[in-house]
Design a protein around this motif. Structure first.
Motif, PDB file in Angstrom:
ATOM      1  N   MET A   1      69.048  82.330  16.976  1.00  0.00           N
ATOM      2  CA  MET A   1      69.253  80.771  16.407  1.00  0.00           C
ATOM      3  C   MET A   1      67.951  80.199  16.448  1.00  0.00           C
ATOM      4  N   SER A   2      67.852  79.468  15.284  1.00  0.00           N
ATOM      5  CA  SER A   2      66.454  78.720  15.376  1.00  0.00           C
ATOM      6  C   SER A   2      66.782  77.296  15.455  1.00  0.00           C
ATOM      7  N   PHE A   3      66.125  76.751  16.335  1.00  0.00           N
ATOM      8  CA  PHE A   3      66.129  75.173  16.587  1.00  0.00           C
ATOM      9  C   PHE A   3      64.701  74.411  16.061  1.00  0.00           C
ATOM     10  N   ASP A   4      64.872  73.228  15.704  1.00  0.00           N
ATOM     11  CA  ASP A   4      63.876  72.482  15.285  1.00  0.00           C
ATOM     12  C   ASP A   4      63.104  71.955  16.410  1.00  0.00           C
ATOM     13  N   VAL A   5      61.630  72.239  16.239  1.00  0.00           N
ATOM     14  CA  VAL A   5      60.723  71.685  17.382  1.00  0.00           C
ATOM     15  C   VAL A   5      59.623  71.139  16.694  1.00  0.00           C
ATOM     16  N   VAL A  25      61.547  58.589  23.320  1.00  0.00           N
ATOM     17  CA  VAL A  25      61.881  59.826  23.839  1.00  0.00           C
ATOM     18  C   VAL A  25      63.351  59.974  23.598  1.00  0.00           C
ATOM     19  N   GLY A  26      63.739  61.404  23.378  1.00  0.00           N
ATOM     20  CA  GLY A  26      64.955  61.775  23.155  1.00  0.00           C
ATOM     21  C   GLY A  26      65.284  63.153  23.905  1.00  0.00           C
ATOM     22  N   ILE A  27      66.241  63.574  23.474  1.00  0.00           N
ATOM     23  CA  ILE A  27      66.708  65.207  23.922  1.00  0.00           C
ATOM     24  C   ILE A  27      66.290  66.247  22.605  1.00  0.00           C
ATOM     25  N   SER A  28      66.180  67.184  23.036  1.00  0.00           N
ATOM     26  CA  SER A  28      65.592  68.314  21.957  1.00  0.00           C
ATOM     27  C   SER A  28      66.925  68.752  21.057  1.00  0.00           C
ATOM     28  N   ASP A  29      66.803  69.348  19.998  1.00  0.00           N
ATOM     29  CA  ASP A  29      67.699  70.026  19.131  1.00  0.00           C
ATOM     30  C   ASP A  29      68.510  71.246  19.932  1.00  0.00           C
ATOM     31  N   PHE A  30      67.669  71.879  20.673  1.00  0.00           N
ATOM     32  CA  PHE A  30      68.256  72.874  21.366  1.00  0.00           C
ATOM     33  C   PHE A  30      69.133  72.380  22.656  1.00  0.00           C
ATOM     34  N   ALA A  31      68.742  71.475  23.266  1.00  0.00           N
ATOM     35  CA  ALA A  31      69.495  70.486  24.122  1.00  0.00           C
ATOM     36  C   ALA A  31      70.822  69.893  23.725  1.00  0.00           C
ATOM     37  N   GLN A  32      70.725  69.525  22.488  1.00  0.00           N
ATOM     38  CA  GLN A  32      72.044  68.753  21.926  1.00  0.00           C
ATOM     39  C   GLN A  32      73.077  70.005  21.547  1.00  0.00           C
ATOM     40  N   ASP A  33      72.567  71.140  20.895  1.00  0.00           N
ATOM     41  CA  ASP A  33      73.379  72.046  20.735  1.00  0.00           C
ATOM     42  C   ASP A  33      73.805  72.711  21.999  1.00  0.00           C
ATOM     43  N   GLU A  34      73.104  72.823  23.091  1.00  0.00           N
ATOM     44  CA  GLU A  34      73.861  73.621  24.277  1.00  0.00           C
ATOM     45  C   GLU A  34      74.957  72.496  24.749  1.00  0.00           C
ATOM     46  N   LEU A  35      74.798  71.276  24.733  1.00  0.00           N
ATOM     47  CA  LEU A  35      75.625  70.186  25.372  1.00  0.00           C
ATOM     48  C   LEU A  35      77.006  70.119  24.261  1.00  0.00           C
ATOM     49  N   GLY A  36      76.812  70.505  23.094  1.00  0.00           N
ATOM     50  CA  GLY A  36      78.085  70.335  22.532  1.00  0.00           C
ATOM     51  C   GLY A  36      78.076  68.859  21.983  1.00  0.00           C
ATOM     52  N   ASP A  37      79.152  68.534  21.520  1.00  0.00           N
ATOM     53  CA  ASP A  37      79.642  67.210  21.165  1.00  0.00           C
ATOM     54  C   ASP A  37      79.368  65.990  22.078  1.00  0.00           C
ATOM     55  N   TYR A 119      57.297  75.148  24.032  1.00  0.00           N
ATOM     56  CA  TYR A 119      58.713  74.764  24.162  1.00  0.00           C
ATOM     57  C   TYR A 119      59.507  75.791  23.531  1.00  0.00           C
ATOM     58  N   GLN A 120      59.053  76.263  22.082  1.00  0.00           N
ATOM     59  CA  GLN A 120      59.593  77.097  21.538  1.00  0.00           C
ATOM     60  C   GLN A 120      59.807  78.403  22.121  1.00  0.00           C
ATOM     61  N   ASP A 121      58.727  78.764  22.846  1.00  0.00           N
ATOM     62  CA  ASP A 121      58.629  79.954  23.591  1.00  0.00           C
ATOM     63  C   ASP A 121      59.621  79.981  24.655  1.00  0.00           C
ATOM     64  N   GLN A 122      59.865  78.758  25.280  1.00  0.00           N
ATOM     65  CA  GLN A 122      60.744  78.676  26.501  1.00  0.00           C
ATOM     66  C   GLN A 122      62.093  78.800  25.881  1.00  0.00           C
TER      67      GLN A 122
END
Length: 124
Positions: A1-5, A25-37, A119-122
Motif C-alpha cells: 500500500m502506498s501512502f502520501d508523504v 503539525v499533524g499526523i501522517s497519512d500512514f498514521a491516520q490509516d492505521e488508526l481508522g476512523d 520516513y517513507q523507508d520506515q
C-alpha cells in the motif's frame, strides 16, 4: 500500500509531521490509516509550551487512543478548532484541513527529524 508523504515536511518516527515554513503539525497519512476512523481529537491551548517528543494531545479512533507528540520544542500559536466538530478531517485530509496545531519553534530541532525519504523507508 502506498501512502502520501509530502517531500517538504519533516517527520517523527511516531508519525507526526511538521511543515518547517508554517510550524503546522499533524499526523501522517500512514498514521491516520492505521488508526481508522478518528472520532475525537484532544489538543492543547494557544500559548502552551512543549518539548520535542513530549505528548501534547490525543487522537481517539474506533480502534485505539494514541498520544500525539511534538516534533519540535515550541509554543502553540494556533489550534485547528474545526477538529472539535469534525475529527474526521484528520482522516480525510491529514496534510490539509486535518492539521492539528501550529508551533513557534527553533529550526535546530528539525535536525532530529526524518526527511520524507527516511520516513517513507520506515513505513514501507
Amino acid at each position: 500500500m502506498s501512502f502520501d508523504v509530502p517531500d517538504d515536511l519533516y517527520y517523527l518516527e511516531s508519525h507526526e509531521w511538521i511543515d518547517p515554513d508554517t510550524g503546522r503539525v499533524g499526523i501522517s497519512d500512514f498514521a491516520q490509516d492505521e488508526l481508522g476512523d478518528v472520532v475525537f481529537v484532544e489538543l492543547p491551548g494557544e500559548g502552551d509550551d512543549f518539548d520535542q517528543d513530549e505528548s501534547f494531545g490525543v487522537v481517539e479512533s474506533i480502534k485505539a487512543v494514541s498520544d500525539i507528540y511534538a516534533p519540535v520544542s515550541g509554543t502553540v500559536t494556533d489550534v485547528n478548532e474545526d477538529l472539535a466538530d469534525q475529527p474526521e478531517l484528520v482522516n480525510e485530509d491529514p496534510f490539509g484541513d486535518g492539521w492539528l496545531v501550529e508551533l513557534d519553534f527553533d529550526d535546530a530541532d528539525l535536525e532530529d527529524l526524518l526527511t520524507a525519504d527516511d520516513y517513507q523507508d520506515q513505513v514501507a
